[in-house]
Design an enzyme around this catalytic site. Sequence first.
Site, PDB file in Angstrom:
ATOM      1  N   HIS A   1       6.058   3.575  10.345  1.00 38.21           N
ATOM      2  CA  HIS A   1       6.274   3.597   8.898  1.00 38.21           C
ATOM      3  C   HIS A   1       6.302   2.151   8.391  1.00 38.21           C
ATOM      4  CE1 HIS A   1       8.393   3.829   5.059  1.00 38.21           C
ATOM      5  NE2 HIS A   1       7.814   5.013   4.958  1.00 38.21           N
TER       6      HIS A   1
ATOM      7  N   GLU B   1      -0.266   5.017   3.801  1.00 41.87           N
ATOM      8  CA  GLU B   1       0.757   4.637   2.833  1.00 41.87           C
ATOM      9  C   GLU B   1       0.618   3.146   2.525  1.00 41.87           C
ATOM     10  OE1 GLU B   1       4.321   7.382   2.918  1.00 41.87           O
ATOM     11  OE2 GLU B   1       4.560   6.184   4.711  1.00 41.87           O
TER      12      GLU B   1
HETATM   13  P1  PGA Z   1       8.111   7.038  -1.886  1.00 45.43           P
HETATM   14  O1  PGA Z   1       8.190   6.814  -0.307  1.00 45.43           O
HETATM   15  O2  PGA Z   1       7.402   8.340  -2.132  1.00 45.43           O
HETATM   16  O3  PGA Z   1       9.535   7.079  -2.331  1.00 45.43           O
HETATM   17  O4  PGA Z   1       7.347   5.877  -2.475  1.00 45.43           O
HETATM   18  C1  PGA Z   1       7.070   7.061   0.490  1.00 45.43           C
HETATM   19  C2  PGA Z   1       7.344   6.749   1.930  1.00 45.43           C
HETATM   20  O5  PGA Z   1       7.943   5.708   2.244  1.00 45.43           O
HETATM   21  O6  PGA Z   1       6.960   7.537   2.811  1.00 45.43           O
END
Ligand code: PGA
Length: 263
Positions: free
Chosen positions: A99, A171
Amino acid sequence: MGKKLYFGSNLKMYKTIAQTIEYLKKLTELTKDISRDEEITLFIIPSYTSLEDASREIDHRLCLLGAQNMCWEEEGQFTGEISPLMLNEIGMDLVMIGHSERRHVFRETDIEENRKVRCVLEHGMRALLCIGETGEQKEYGISPEVLRTQLKVGFHGIDPSYADRIWVAYEPVWSIGVNGTPASADYAEEMHGVMKECLREIFGEAGDRIPCLYGGSVNPGNARELISMKSIDGLFVGRSAWQADKFDVLIRDALSAARATGK
Ligand code: PGA
């Protein structure tokens, strides 16, 4: 019937054990009528301390449970780490690796993520590898190169026979959290195209079966458009998922939008 779509959330360092169980019970109750065989795969990734109770109390057919991180060794002198044997022991379905907060706050490298992904797969769990470029890398126009590097190193040496237990979440670092700006659906789709091509290079045809989820400021206003894009197979949601009733609505909206586009 369209293809199955993925919806999940990482609870980060939020929610106590009691809050997590209450959330999971509400979410599974609210969403139980949505077919897990044909419509969706739902997964939640709570904090470590909640995992054992959650695993016992929640029907894993309705909601897969995952851990937020894992060590690449089964045991040893790794103070503060959690081993795959410990996660197997409490029935974890998946482990999230890499992550953005692990990479950028805790300075994990692609090589470490690779060791972890391999270890997750060797221990029979699904591996969710998160990748994404920083804002600076995007400015330099090297997002495709960054994503390709994270995938190629992250999945180095992994046999294609494992592909059915591999998921990827895109992401972008600049899109995550309270200061994030969500990626536009077109930009996300373009990057997902890069990822899918790279997964095929790495795993051959088996790479086509790996779901690619988008995450980073997914919210009720952009979920429908994002999930309707051709190469986006699911949504990985943070803040907008942490109230069960709101996540239920987001999932239903996104699902109906995707189906309306013939997905
Ligand atoms: P968020 O987080 O939707 O609050 O931007 C996404 C994540 O870190 O997986």
